[in-house]
Motif scaffolding. Sequence first.
Motif, short mmCIF file in Angstrom:
data_model
loop_
_atom_site.label_atom_id
_atom_site.label_comp_id
_atom_site.label_asym_id
_atom_site.label_seq_id
_atom_site.Cartn_x
_atom_site.Cartn_y
_atom_site.Cartn_z
N THR A 1 0.80 -1.22 0.00
CA THR A 1 0.00 0.00 0.00
C THR A 1 0.84 1.27 0.00
O THR A 1 0.30 2.38 0.04
CB THR A 1 -0.94 0.02 1.22
N TRP B 1 -1.59 6.28 -1.85
CA TRP B 1 -3.02 6.24 -1.58
C TRP B 1 -3.83 6.80 -2.74
O TRP B 1 -4.87 6.27 -3.12
CB TRP B 1 -3.32 7.02 -0.30
N LEU C 1 -7.32 -1.26 0.91
CA LEU C 1 -6.16 -1.15 1.79
C LEU C 1 -6.24 -2.17 2.92
O LEU C 1 -5.23 -2.79 3.30
CB LEU C 1 -6.08 0.26 2.37
N PRO D 1 -6.30 1.86 6.74
CA PRO D 1 -5.80 3.22 6.99
C PRO D 1 -6.21 3.78 8.35
O PRO D 1 -6.68 4.90 8.47
CB PRO D 1 -6.42 4.01 5.83
#
Length: 281
Positions: free
Chosen positions: A136, A171, A272, A279
Amino acid sequence: MGNRPAELNALIESVRAQQGPPVELAVVGNGAPLPPLPAGVRTAELPENLGIPGGRNVGIELFGPDGRDVDAVLFLDDDGLLPNTDSAELLRAAFTADPALGIVSFRIADPETGTTQRRHVPRLRASDPMHGSRVTTFLGGASAVRSAVFPRAGQLPAEFFYAHEETDLAWRALDAGWSIDYRPDVVLHHPATSPARHAAYFHNVARNRVWLARRNLPAPLVPLYLGTWFLLTVLRRPSKEGLRAWLGGFRAGWKESCGPRRPMKWSTVWRLTRLGRPPII
């Protein structure tokens, strides 16, 4: 930064030694004059230090707007070295095989010991640096980004100057539908170091962590993410001076402008999470 001319030229030679079509080269003097360089290297000398992301964005533009003159942009620290001559071919094959692959993060290994520091494996389960996986985030000074990522996800956040700029781009790239791979077979030699060697480390890490959340996370996740990192920082017991700088950076993250806010989709939050890095941490 202008203080490692021998290492820079060794890096350039390691890039020129890559198998396959020649790799185009660009060097940015980030507030420092450039040393003598081989013919054919694209260059930019900046009058002031724009920070890591700002300098790399200038490098992207040396290959045309958003790097459109090339298929992918490699970011390489000036004191790094590509020890293997097949790295460029491995990257070409990876991007060709997977049209959705947007970013590749290399394995960083100390040239003396061959070891990879845990912090250089861009995932929570970092005990085996030889295990490749979808991730990620990525390592800014040892990576390749498909040029098509920039028009859709933007470039690196110049406001950050140093720290977390890779995760901000990662992201946004994931939110735009791209994937990120950690490839241990693509190696960059780089001396083992501590990030705390930078004077602004604690301040920037905290400030940019707040900016990362403010720019990218859905509102309900912002306090969860920052609360987790606040607690982790306290538990890690930094020095009194380090903690003071960290708290100052945390406050600055709320007071200072972080640039445009574009919260990720909830489907990206779930993505994610499935990749092992929800996150909130």
